[in-house]
Each structure stands twice: as C-alpha cells, then as structure tokens.
Motif scaffolding. Structure first.
Motif, short mmCIF file in Angstrom:
data_model
loop_
_atom_site.label_atom_id
_atom_site.label_comp_id
_atom_site.label_asym_id
_atom_site.label_seq_id
_atom_site.Cartn_x
_atom_site.Cartn_y
_atom_site.Cartn_z
N LEU A 1 10.19 1.33 -13.79
CA LEU A 1 10.13 -0.08 -14.19
C LEU A 1 10.95 -0.94 -13.24
O LEU A 1 10.50 -2.01 -12.83
CB LEU A 1 10.62 -0.25 -15.62
CG LEU A 1 9.59 0.08 -16.70
CD1 LEU A 1 10.23 0.03 -18.08
CD2 LEU A 1 8.42 -0.88 -16.64
N PHE A 2 12.15 -0.48 -12.88
CA PHE A 2 12.96 -1.21 -11.90
C PHE A 2 12.23 -1.32 -10.56
O PHE A 2 12.24 -2.35 -9.91
CB PHE A 2 14.32 -0.55 -11.69
CG PHE A 2 15.29 -0.81 -12.79
CD1 PHE A 2 15.41 -2.06 -13.36
CD2 PHE A 2 16.10 0.20 -13.25
CE1 PHE A 2 16.31 -2.31 -14.39
CE2 PHE A 2 17.01 -0.02 -14.27
CZ PHE A 2 17.12 -1.28 -14.84
N PHE A 3 11.60 -0.23 -10.16
CA PHE A 3 10.87 -0.19 -8.89
C PHE A 3 9.73 -1.21 -8.90
O PHE A 3 9.56 -1.99 -7.95
CB PHE A 3 10.33 1.22 -8.67
CG PHE A 3 9.57 1.42 -7.41
CD1 PHE A 3 10.20 1.43 -6.18
CD2 PHE A 3 8.20 1.60 -7.44
CE1 PHE A 3 9.50 1.62 -5.02
CE2 PHE A 3 7.48 1.79 -6.29
CZ PHE A 3 8.13 1.80 -5.07
N ASP B 1 0.83 -1.20 0.00
CA ASP B 1 0.00 0.00 0.00
C ASP B 1 0.86 1.24 0.00
O ASP B 1 0.61 2.20 -0.74
CB ASP B 1 -0.92 -0.03 1.22
CG ASP B 1 -2.01 1.01 1.14
OD1 ASP B 1 -2.58 1.18 0.04
OD2 ASP B 1 -2.29 1.65 2.17
N VAL B 2 1.90 1.26 0.81
CA VAL B 2 2.80 2.42 0.86
C VAL B 2 3.57 2.54 -0.44
O VAL B 2 3.79 3.66 -0.93
CB VAL B 2 3.75 2.30 2.07
CG1 VAL B 2 4.87 3.31 2.00
CG2 VAL B 2 2.98 2.46 3.37
N GLU B 3 3.98 1.43 -1.00
CA GLU B 3 4.73 1.49 -2.25
C GLU B 3 3.88 2.04 -3.40
O GLU B 3 4.40 2.72 -4.27
CB GLU B 3 5.28 0.11 -2.62
CG GLU B 3 6.24 -0.46 -1.60
CD GLU B 3 7.44 0.42 -1.32
OE1 GLU B 3 7.86 1.15 -2.22
OE2 GLU B 3 7.94 0.37 -0.20
N THR B 4 2.60 1.74 -3.41
CA THR B 4 1.77 2.30 -4.47
C THR B 4 1.60 3.80 -4.33
O THR B 4 1.34 4.49 -5.32
CB THR B 4 0.39 1.63 -4.50
OG1 THR B 4 -0.23 1.75 -3.23
CG2 THR B 4 0.49 0.18 -4.89
N VAL B 5 1.75 4.32 -3.12
CA VAL B 5 1.68 5.77 -2.93
C VAL B 5 2.81 6.45 -3.68
O VAL B 5 2.66 7.57 -4.17
CB VAL B 5 1.71 6.11 -1.42
CG1 VAL B 5 1.91 7.58 -1.18
CG2 VAL B 5 0.45 5.63 -0.74
#
Length: 124
Positions: A102-104, A77-81
């Motif tokens: 893309l790497f992320f 959830d935090v990463e999608t922010v």
C-alpha cells in the motif's frame, strides 16, 4: 584470530572483484584499439543516409516532453513488474506485506499526481 582472518578475507574478495571489474573493460578497450584496422578517409567521416548525400545537419531537435513521457512510461511499467511477485506470494506474506505494498502504490500515485500537475503527461 579466525574471525579476523575471515573478515579480512571478505574484503580481499571484494577488492579482487573491484580490480577485475575495472581492469577487464580497460584491457578489452585497449586491445580493441590496438588490433582494429585504422585507415581514416574523408568518406568515412560523412553522414550516411541510405546512400543519399546528406543535405542538412543530421542532428534534429526533439521536444523534451517526448523523452519525459517515455521515461514516465518506463518508470511505471517497471514498477508494475514489482507487483507480480507480490501478488503471487500474497498468501505467504501476510498483513505486513499488504501494508508495505500500500505504501509502494501510494508513492507511485503521488508520483503520478505530481507528473500530472506538472503537465508531463500532456503529449502536445
């Protein structure tokens, strides 16, 4: 000589903030302990369960999978922010930012695949 003074001044500022970051919580906790009322009784040490006398141990064991599932949800959830500011500024960022993202996303997908293989996402 002026550059050396500026260099030392930067370390002085960091040292002052470090001291404040340590001293302020210590002083606040000490003052709280000093000023609080302290009248212990046996009744204060009992477990409170909505007015009902406790009948068993208040510690309940939960399956670790629930915590892992919740932690995985929070991580993704935090990463999608982090995707939202990138999407908003995509036109100004260019091709380099696209490759970085893309790497992320690939690293996120590898983490998801790893969690899936370890059966972390299985609820029961």
């Amino acid at each position: 000589m002026g550059q050396l003074h500026l260099y030392q001044n930067n370390y002085l500022i960091v040292f002052v903030f470090l001291c404040l970051g340590i001293l302020l919580p210590v002083i606040a906790l000490f003052l709280g302990k000093l000023l609080r009322p302290y009248k212990p009784t046996d009744m204060k040490y009992t477990t409170y369960e909505s007015g009902i006398d406790p009948f068993s141990d208040s510690r309940v064991q939960f399956n670790v999978r629930y915590y892992l599932f919740g932690l995985m949800f929070v991580i993704f959830d935090v990463e999608t922010v982090f995707l939202y500011p990138w999407a908003v500024a995509y036109d100004e960022l260019g091709l380099f930012a696209l490759i970085e993202m893309l790497f992320f996303v690939i690293i996120l997908m590898l983490g998801l695949i790893y969690a899936w293989k370890k059966k972390v996402l299985k609820w029961n």
